[in-house]
Every structure is written in C-alpha cells, then in structure tokens.
Write a protein that holds these residues in place. Structure first.
Motif, PDB file in Angstrom:
ATOM      1  N   ILE A   1      56.603 -60.407 -88.050  1.00 62.72           N
ATOM      2  CA  ILE A   1      55.844 -61.453 -87.360  1.00 62.72           C
ATOM      3  C   ILE A   1      56.418 -61.687 -85.962  1.00 62.72           C
ATOM      4  CG2 ILE A   1      55.372 -63.949 -87.330  1.00 62.72           C
ATOM      5  CD1 ILE A   1      55.119 -63.696 -90.448  1.00 62.72           C
ATOM      6  N   ARG A   2      57.732 -61.739 -85.857  1.00 66.69           N
ATOM      7  CA  ARG A   2      58.369 -61.956 -84.553  1.00 66.69           C
ATOM      8  C   ARG A   2      58.120 -60.772 -83.605  1.00 66.69           C
ATOM      9  NH1 ARG A   2      59.001 -66.954 -83.327  1.00 66.69           N
ATOM     10  NH2 ARG A   2      61.029 -66.794 -82.344  1.00 66.69           N
ATOM     11  N   LEU A   3      58.099 -59.560 -84.145  1.00 61.05           N
ATOM     12  CA  LEU A   3      57.796 -58.389 -83.315  1.00 61.05           C
ATOM     13  C   LEU A   3      56.369 -58.459 -82.782  1.00 61.05           C
ATOM     14  CD1 LEU A   3      59.444 -55.506 -85.353  1.00 61.05           C
ATOM     15  CD2 LEU A   3      60.045 -56.200 -83.023  1.00 61.05           C
ATOM     16  N   ILE A   4      55.452 -58.880 -83.624  1.00 59.85           N
ATOM     17  CA  ILE A   4      54.059 -59.014 -83.183  1.00 59.85           C
ATOM     18  C   ILE A   4      53.974 -60.058 -82.069  1.00 59.85           C
ATOM     19  CG2 ILE A   4      51.750 -59.792 -83.899  1.00 59.85           C
ATOM     20  CD1 ILE A   4      52.462 -58.483 -86.692  1.00 59.85           C
ATOM     21  N   GLU A   5      54.654 -61.180 -82.251  1.00 60.87           N
ATOM     22  CA  GLU A   5      54.676 -62.217 -81.219  1.00 60.87           C
ATOM     23  C   GLU A   5      55.302 -61.692 -79.929  1.00 60.87           C
ATOM     24  OE1 GLU A   5      56.759 -65.482 -83.027  1.00 60.87           O
ATOM     25  OE2 GLU A   5      55.061 -66.026 -84.290  1.00 60.87           O
ATOM     26  N   ALA A   6      56.395 -60.942 -80.056  1.00 55.41           N
ATOM     27  CA  ALA A   6      57.053 -60.372 -78.872  1.00 55.41           C
ATOM     28  C   ALA A   6      56.110 -59.421 -78.147  1.00 55.41           C
ATOM     29  CB  ALA A   6      58.329 -59.642 -79.281  1.00 55.41           C
ATOM     30  N   ASN A   7      55.358 -58.660 -78.909  1.00 53.83           N
ATOM     31  CA  ASN A   7      54.428 -57.705 -78.329  1.00 53.83           C
ATOM     32  C   ASN A   7      53.271 -58.414 -77.633  1.00 53.83           C
ATOM     33  OD1 ASN A   7      53.947 -55.010 -77.810  1.00 53.83           O
ATOM     34  ND2 ASN A   7      52.940 -54.615 -79.754  1.00 53.83           N
ATOM     35  N   LEU A   8      52.771 -59.458 -78.237  1.00 50.38           N
ATOM     36  CA  LEU A   8      51.655 -60.197 -77.649  1.00 50.38           C
ATOM     37  C   LEU A   8      52.059 -60.955 -76.390  1.00 50.38           C
ATOM     38  CD1 LEU A   8      49.926 -61.707 -80.814  1.00 50.38           C
ATOM     39  CD2 LEU A   8      49.008 -59.959 -79.280  1.00 50.38           C
ATOM     40  N   HIS A   9      53.223 -61.586 -76.441  1.00 48.44           N
ATOM     41  CA  HIS A   9      53.640 -62.466 -75.349  1.00 48.44           C
ATOM     42  C   HIS A   9      54.652 -61.828 -74.398  1.00 48.44           C
ATOM     43  CE1 HIS A   9      51.428 -65.577 -77.377  1.00 48.44           C
ATOM     44  NE2 HIS A   9      52.120 -65.359 -78.483  1.00 48.44           N
TER      45      HIS A   9
ATOM     46  N   LYS B   1      57.883 -61.077 -74.730  1.00 50.99           N
ATOM     47  CA  LYS B   1      59.095 -61.898 -74.669  1.00 50.99           C
ATOM     48  C   LYS B   1      60.302 -61.128 -75.183  1.00 50.99           C
ATOM     49  CE  LYS B   1      57.139 -66.411 -74.600  1.00 50.99           C
ATOM     50  NZ  LYS B   1      57.530 -67.765 -74.709  1.00 50.99           N
ATOM     51  N   ILE B   2      61.227 -60.890 -74.284  1.00 52.45           N
ATOM     52  CA  ILE B   2      62.457 -60.183 -74.629  1.00 52.45           C
ATOM     53  C   ILE B   2      63.285 -60.997 -75.623  1.00 52.45           C
ATOM     54  CG2 ILE B   2      64.676 -59.398 -73.691  1.00 52.45           C
ATOM     55  CD1 ILE B   2      63.117 -58.429 -71.230  1.00 52.45           C
ATOM     56  N   GLU B   3      63.246 -62.328 -75.506  1.00 53.66           N
ATOM     57  CA  GLU B   3      64.040 -63.175 -76.403  1.00 53.66           C
ATOM     58  C   GLU B   3      63.668 -62.938 -77.863  1.00 53.66           C
ATOM     59  OE1 GLU B   3      61.605 -65.430 -74.239  1.00 53.66           O
ATOM     60  OE2 GLU B   3      62.735 -64.187 -72.853  1.00 53.66           O
ATOM     61  N   LEU B   4      62.394 -62.713 -78.128  1.00 54.43           N
ATOM     62  CA  LEU B   4      61.957 -62.460 -79.501  1.00 54.43           C
ATOM     63  C   LEU B   4      62.460 -61.101 -79.985  1.00 54.43           C
ATOM     64  CD1 LEU B   4      58.302 -63.860 -79.345  1.00 54.43           C
ATOM     65  CD2 LEU B   4      60.347 -64.966 -80.262  1.00 54.43           C
ATOM     66  N   LEU B   5      62.450 -60.122 -79.087  1.00 52.60           N
ATOM     67  CA  LEU B   5      63.000 -58.808 -79.443  1.00 52.60           C
ATOM     68  C   LEU B   5      64.490 -58.923 -79.734  1.00 52.60           C
ATOM     69  CD1 LEU B   5      61.205 -56.510 -76.847  1.00 52.60           C
ATOM     70  CD2 LEU B   5      60.803 -56.585 -79.323  1.00 52.60           C
ATOM     71  N   GLU B   6      65.187 -59.734 -78.947  1.00 50.84           N
ATOM     72  CA  GLU B   6      66.627 -59.921 -79.173  1.00 50.84           C
ATOM     73  C   GLU B   6      66.899 -60.591 -80.519  1.00 50.84           C
ATOM     74  OE1 GLU B   6      67.604 -61.972 -75.550  1.00 50.84           O
ATOM     75  OE2 GLU B   6      68.083 -60.089 -74.525  1.00 50.84           O
TER      76      GLU B   6
END
Length: 126
Positions: A87-95, A97-102
């Motif tokens: 879920i966090r990867l999908i959010e990182a991809n959509l937005h 956001k490097i912080e989510l990838l981290e």
C-alpha cells in the motif's frame, strides 16, 4: 544461434538450484535493490524508471504474499506487513514521495537482515 547473457544464465541457475529459504532471501534482497533504484530514479526526476522499479518491488511483495505457508503462525503477521508495504509503495508511486519509499525500505532491510540471521542460526543448528 542466440547468445545468452552470462549473468542472466547464472541468475537463472541460482534460482533453479536454490532452497526455498535461499529464494526468500533473494526476494528480500531484490526488494531492497528495487526500492533503492526507485528512490534514485525519483531523485533524478526519472519518473518512468522510478515507476518501473516500484512495480518490480510490488511484484516481489505479491510473490512473497502468495507463497506464505499459512500453517505457520507468523504467516498472518507477515501478510499484514507485506500488505502495508505494498500500500505504501502504491502511495509512493502515485504521489512521487521519497519518504514513503524510505519507509518501505526500512521494512525491507529489516526483513532481509532478520531472514539472513534466521538462516544462519538454522544452519548452525544443523
């Protein structure tokens, strides 16, 4: 006559001859690798590359999810962790956001280190 890339041949052979626990470690290591590549691509404004690496990481998580052995008590907990990471990867991809990838990277590194340590303990006991 088609010449194969020797590295790809080596990788395929490694996968075909590995034990299940070694394959899981390879998946964890691949996940860390692709998250890091996605971060680098995003930092360099290479959005398509970042997207590609993010999807590769999601594919690895999907593989980990479907291969969980439900008879083990930890399976349910791991499934929740994998689902959260996806879920966090999908959010990182959509937005973008490097912080989510981290955040996901931290989980992936922890899983890799824990799995490697468990393998070492198990090897020492056998």
């Amino acid at each position: 006559m088609v010449l194969r890339n020797p590295y790809q041949t080596y990788q395929k052979q490694a996968v075909n001859t590995s034990k299940p626990e070694e394959l899981t470690l390879m998946l964890y290591q691949g996940m860390v690798k692709y998250i890091r590549l996605s971060k680098i691509a995003l930092q360099n404004q290479q959005i398509e590359d970042s997207h590609h690496y993010n999807l590769r990481t999601q594919d690895i998580l999907s593989e980990l999810m479907v291969t969980l052995k439900q008879e083990y008590s930890i399976a349910e907990s791991l499934l929740r962790v994998y689902d959260y990471m996806k879920i966090r990867l999908i959010e990182a991809n959509l937005h973008k956001k490097i912080e989510l990838l981290e955040e996901v990277e931290q989980f992936a590194v922890q899983l890799t280190e824990t799995w490697a340590a468990a393998m070492a303990i198990n090897k020492g006991q056998n």
